[in-house]
Write a protein that holds these residues in place. Structure first.
Motif, PDB file in Angstrom:
ATOM      1  N   THR A 157       0.852  -1.182   0.000  1.00 34.63           N
ATOM      2  CA  THR A 157       0.000   0.000   0.000  1.00 34.63           C
ATOM      3  C   THR A 157       0.890   1.234   0.000  1.00 34.63           C
ATOM      4  N   GLU A 158       0.481   2.253  -0.736  1.00 33.57           N
ATOM      5  CA  GLU A 158       1.238   3.497  -0.759  1.00 33.57           C
ATOM      6  C   GLU A 158       0.462   4.585  -0.019  1.00 33.57           C
ATOM      7  N   ILE A 159       1.131   5.230   0.921  1.00 36.12           N
ATOM      8  CA  ILE A 159       0.562   6.347   1.673  1.00 36.12           C
ATOM      9  C   ILE A 159       1.297   7.605   1.238  1.00 36.12           C
ATOM     10  N   ARG A 160       0.553   8.590   0.794  1.00 36.66           N
ATOM     11  CA  ARG A 160       1.192   9.784   0.235  1.00 36.66           C
ATOM     12  C   ARG A 160       1.165  10.962   1.201  1.00 36.66           C
ATOM     13  N   ALA A 181      -1.212   7.589   7.420  1.00 29.27           N
ATOM     14  CA  ALA A 181      -0.221   6.914   8.263  1.00 29.27           C
ATOM     15  C   ALA A 181      -0.768   6.631   9.658  1.00 29.27           C
ATOM     16  N   LYS A 182      -1.916   7.203   9.984  1.00 30.05           N
ATOM     17  CA  LYS A 182      -2.541   6.940  11.295  1.00 30.05           C
ATOM     18  C   LYS A 182      -2.883   5.460  11.463  1.00 30.05           C
ATOM     19  N   ASP A 183      -2.984   4.739  10.343  1.00 27.90           N
ATOM     20  CA  ASP A 183      -3.347   3.320  10.406  1.00 27.90           C
ATOM     21  C   ASP A 183      -2.134   2.397  10.497  1.00 27.90           C
ATOM     22  N   LEU A 184      -0.928   2.950  10.444  1.00 30.06           N
ATOM     23  CA  LEU A 184       0.265   2.112  10.579  1.00 30.06           C
ATOM     24  C   LEU A 184       0.352   1.565  12.003  1.00 30.06           C
ATOM     25  N   VAL A 185       0.895   0.360  12.138  1.00 29.44           N
ATOM     26  CA  VAL A 185       0.964  -0.268  13.461  1.00 29.44           C
ATOM     27  C   VAL A 185       2.416  -0.562  13.814  1.00 29.44           C
ATOM     28  N   ASP A 186       2.664  -0.626  15.102  1.00 25.87           N
ATOM     29  CA  ASP A 186       4.013  -0.893  15.589  1.00 25.87           C
ATOM     30  C   ASP A 186       4.561  -2.198  15.006  1.00 25.87           C
ATOM     31  N   GLY A 187       5.806  -2.129  14.554  1.00 25.98           N
ATOM     32  CA  GLY A 187       6.485  -3.332  14.104  1.00 25.98           C
ATOM     33  C   GLY A 187       6.403  -3.618  12.624  1.00 25.98           C
ATOM     34  N   THR A 240       6.987  -3.236   8.717  1.00 27.16           N
ATOM     35  CA  THR A 240       8.084  -2.652   7.956  1.00 27.16           C
ATOM     36  C   THR A 240       7.555  -1.744   6.854  1.00 27.16           C
ATOM     37  N   VAL A 241       8.160  -0.568   6.738  1.00 28.72           N
ATOM     38  CA  VAL A 241       7.766   0.380   5.702  1.00 28.72           C
ATOM     39  C   VAL A 241       9.008   0.947   5.031  1.00 28.72           C
ATOM     40  N   ILE A 242       8.813   1.443   3.815  1.00 29.78           N
ATOM     41  CA  ILE A 242       9.832   2.226   3.119  1.00 29.78           C
ATOM     42  C   ILE A 242       9.339   3.669   3.096  1.00 29.78           C
ATOM     43  N   VAL A 289       6.205   9.204  -0.578  1.00 34.24           N
ATOM     44  CA  VAL A 289       5.412   7.981  -0.451  1.00 34.24           C
ATOM     45  C   VAL A 289       5.960   7.103   0.675  1.00 34.24           C
ATOM     46  N   VAL A 290       5.040   6.582   1.504  1.00 37.39           N
ATOM     47  CA  VAL A 290       5.365   5.541   2.477  1.00 37.39           C
ATOM     48  C   VAL A 290       4.795   4.233   1.930  1.00 37.39           C
ATOM     49  N   THR A 291       5.642   3.242   1.717  1.00 32.55           N
ATOM     50  CA  THR A 291       5.207   1.950   1.183  1.00 32.55           C
ATOM     51  C   THR A 291       5.135   0.925   2.317  1.00 32.55           C
ATOM     52  N   THR A 292       3.952   0.359   2.490  1.00 29.23           N
ATOM     53  CA  THR A 292       3.783  -0.663   3.523  1.00 29.23           C
ATOM     54  C   THR A 292       3.914  -2.054   2.893  1.00 29.23           C
ATOM     55  N   ASP A 293       4.339  -3.002   3.705  1.00 29.27           N
ATOM     56  CA  ASP A 293       4.494  -4.394   3.258  1.00 29.27           C
ATOM     57  C   ASP A 293       5.283  -4.473   1.947  1.00 29.27           C
ATOM     58  N   PRO A 294       6.465  -3.859   1.888  1.00 34.11           N
ATOM     59  CA  PRO A 294       7.231  -3.866   0.634  1.00 34.11           C
ATOM     60  C   PRO A 294       7.781  -5.251   0.308  1.00 34.11           C
ATOM     61  N   THR A 295       7.992  -5.497  -0.970  1.00 33.21           N
ATOM     62  CA  THR A 295       8.590  -6.766  -1.406  1.00 33.21           C
ATOM     63  C   THR A 295      10.103  -6.716  -1.166  1.00 33.21           C
ATOM     64  N   ASP A 296      10.734  -7.855  -1.259  1.00 34.86           N
ATOM     65  CA  ASP A 296      12.190  -7.913  -1.096  1.00 34.86           C
ATOM     66  C   ASP A 296      12.879  -7.072  -2.165  1.00 34.86           C
ATOM     67  N   GLU A 297      12.324  -7.112  -3.380  1.00 42.62           N
ATOM     68  CA  GLU A 297      12.918  -6.330  -4.469  1.00 42.62           C
ATOM     69  C   GLU A 297      12.817  -4.838  -4.187  1.00 42.62           C
ATOM     70  N   GLU A 298      11.649  -4.382  -3.696  1.00 42.09           N
ATOM     71  CA  GLU A 298      11.475  -2.959  -3.374  1.00 42.09           C
ATOM     72  C   GLU A 298      12.423  -2.536  -2.261  1.00 42.09           C
TER      73      GLU A 298
END
Length: 559
Positions: free
Chosen positions: A2-5, A203-209, A211-213, A220-229
């Motif tokens: 998911t991308e958070i802008r 980003a209010k929905d992000l949870v502790d622990g 991983t994000v980029i 952009v904040v990327t949640t649950d990124p792939t290994d390639e990302e």
């Protein structure tokens, strides 16, 4: 994924686990106290004193501007008026916790209504109240978490007391759900070179622990990124670190067009760091530090010593000094302490100096003496110039004291629209994008409720900058940028495309801006700037610039 802008600060990219800022303490209940008023008063007095001392200690450790902010918060905590308000509630049988909460909330409303500098201080009141209530309850005050490993800090926003002592070895990036490009958090991120995205509401929905980029370049904040990302993000971070350690060169575009990169400074002590980071001179030296902590104006001798120290750090280099910019958010008892309903539109900047001309003349005397004793190339400019007549007044007075290069700041629409006439008298113009944005969008730059309007990417602001750039080109006069906008690497390219001939910024932003300018020619910059002018709001202007920059950069690499 998911991308958070949001709005990215700088070009950095970082990744890691989220750690959320603790939520504010719940408001105390309005219930009778089981203690006597004297006992409650003693509790509150002890708690307030402890919080004030803690804030002072944090300020002493942090130093610099953070120290000033935290000392102001400590004074606020022990304000006699607030103490009286708390006492009134305690004597009415309220608990210390509720008395503090209610009194501070009432005072906050009053400051918010005043706006400007006092309106900004209202947000600090919340932080002080939370700390006092936490002390009364015997619990930890809400603040920066410490998960004992590096983390991405996610918060609604950050209070000065929290940002002052951030452990930069642990905080990989900042993400806030509120705030804009000129918020306290954004300014801190630029000063400390922290990867940051502000105003990312989702980003209010992000949870502790998790991983994000955090990609500031893309906002952009990327949640649950792939290994390639994650690997791509690490590659970019490594490349940026390598570029930052490369030999420092003068600012220039890909075609060799020189764009001097200068530093914004507020104290001579910061000059050495600016030089080390590659500043080619100073584009804005704020002289307020000499005045704000005094009950009376500093002497000519005191000023000359400070200016000499600054100029000696830049032999042969351009140093642009702004004469005292008081009023609005910087009232001074010896200059303009009269109450004004709207100080941002009142007696400030050059207007205030004309009303107390002896202060202006003493400052110009000290600057002239420092210039004579050093080898720097001194330029002097007046703040908040709004008319041609004011320009003529200042340049005439400056020349009386032998100032060779006298200019003005363009911070209001009138001076931008009259730039051709203003530059007939002034030797140069320097655009203060923070105030220019404030006055163009009619949005107090210190008021959180309208922070979303305080965006220098707005096409209305960019069109005014274009007017000044055109006037400078026609008159053969330099046009610099010294507001926060110059620290945004992509916006820096746009500003050059609009006619800016130099850029001044926080020294830590120099490396990113230098690298980005080298990716584009002057023609590219003009194409990118034109794309922003066709937009109708800040968000679409920024997106249009990113698209145009990617297109021109690809073309350059293929040639």
């Amino acid at each position: 994924m998911t991308e958070i802008r949001g709005v990215g600060i700088g070009l950095g990219v970082a990744q890691g686990p989220v750690a959320r800022m603790a939520e504010p303490l719940p408001a105390p209940l309005d219930e009778p106290s089981a203690l006597t008023p004297d006992e409650e008063t003693a509790r509150v007095t002890d708690a307030v004193a402890a919080v004030a001392r803690e804030l002072e200690e944090r300020g002493a450790q942090a130093g610099g501007a953070a120290r000033d902010v935290l000392e102001a918060q400590a004074m606020m905590a022990e304000d006699p008026t607030l103490a009286d308000e708390v006492g009134t509630r305690v004597r009415a049988g309220k608990t210390g916790e509720f008395a503090v909460h209610d009194a501070f909330a009432s005072f906050r409303e009053q400051l918010t209504a005043l706006g400007g500098y006092l309106g900004e201080r209202a947000a600090d009141l919340d932080d002080v109240a939370q700390r006092v209530i936490a002390r009364l309850r015997g619990v930890a005050a809400p603040g920066v978490p410490d998960p004992e490993h590096p983390f991405v800090l996610v918060a609604k926003d950050l209070a000065p007391a929290d940002t002052a002592l951030l452990d930069l070895d642990k905080v990989l990036a900042l993400v806030t759900t509120e705030g804009g490009p000129t918020s306290h958090t954004a300014i801190l991120a630029r000063e400390k070179s922290i990867v940051a995205i502000v105003g990312a509401g989702a980003a209010k929905d992000l949870v502790d622990g998790e991983t994000v980029i955090v990609d500031a370049a893309k906002g952009v904040v990327t949640t649950d990124p792939t290994d390639e990302e994650r690997a791509q993000a690490q590659h970019r971070a490594d490349a940026r670190a390598s570029a930052a350690s490369a030999p420092i060169t003068d600012g220039a575009l890909a075609d060799g067009t020189a764009v001097p990169l200068l530093a914004n400074l507020g104290n001579p002590a910061a000059a050495a760091e600016a030089v080390a980071l590659g500043a080619e001179g100073v584009g804005l030296f704020r002289t307020e530090f000499l005045f704000l902590s005094s009950a009376q104006a500093p002497t000519v001798e005191q000023q000359r010593e400070a200016y000499t120290q600054l100029l000696q750090a830049f032999p042969g280099k351009k140093v642009v000094v702004r004469v005292l910019d008081a009023g609005a958010d910087k009232p001074l008892p010896f200059l303009n302490d009269a109450h004004e309903e709207n100080p941002a539109l009142g007696l400030r900047g050059l207007r205030a100096l004309r009303a107390s001309e002896d202060i202006l003349r003493e400052q110009l005397t000290a600057l002239a003496e420092a210039d004579a004793a050093t080898d720097a190339d001194l330029w002097v400019m007046a703040p908040m110039v709004s008319t041609v007549e004011e320009t003529e007044y200042f340049t005439a007075v400056a020349r009386e004291y032998g100032v060779k290069t006298a200019g003005v700041m363009v911070e209001v629409p009138s001076s931008a629209l009259l730039a051709d006439h203003i530059l007939a008298s002034a030797d140069f113009a320097s655009i203060g994008t923070n105030d220019l944005t404030q006055y163009t969008l009619a949005a107090d730059r210190l008021l959180g409720s309208v922070a979303s309007f305080q965006d220098p990417w707005h096409p209305a602001v960019l069109r005014l900058i274009r007017e000044v750039g055109r006037a400078g080109a026609e008159r053969g006069k330099p046009v610099g940028i010294c507001g926060e906008a110059a620290a945004d690497p992509l916006l820096a390219v746009v500003l050059v495309g609009l006619g800016a001939t130099s850029l001044s910024m926080a020294p830590t932003a120099l490396a990113d801006v230098r690298a980005t300018l080298l990716e584009h020619t002057l023609d590219d910059a003009r194409v990118i700037a034109d794309a922003t002018l066709a937009a109708t709001d800040a968000a679409t202007a920024r997106a249009a610039a990113m698209t145009a920059a990617a297109r021109t950069h690809q073309k350059e690499t293929q040639q």
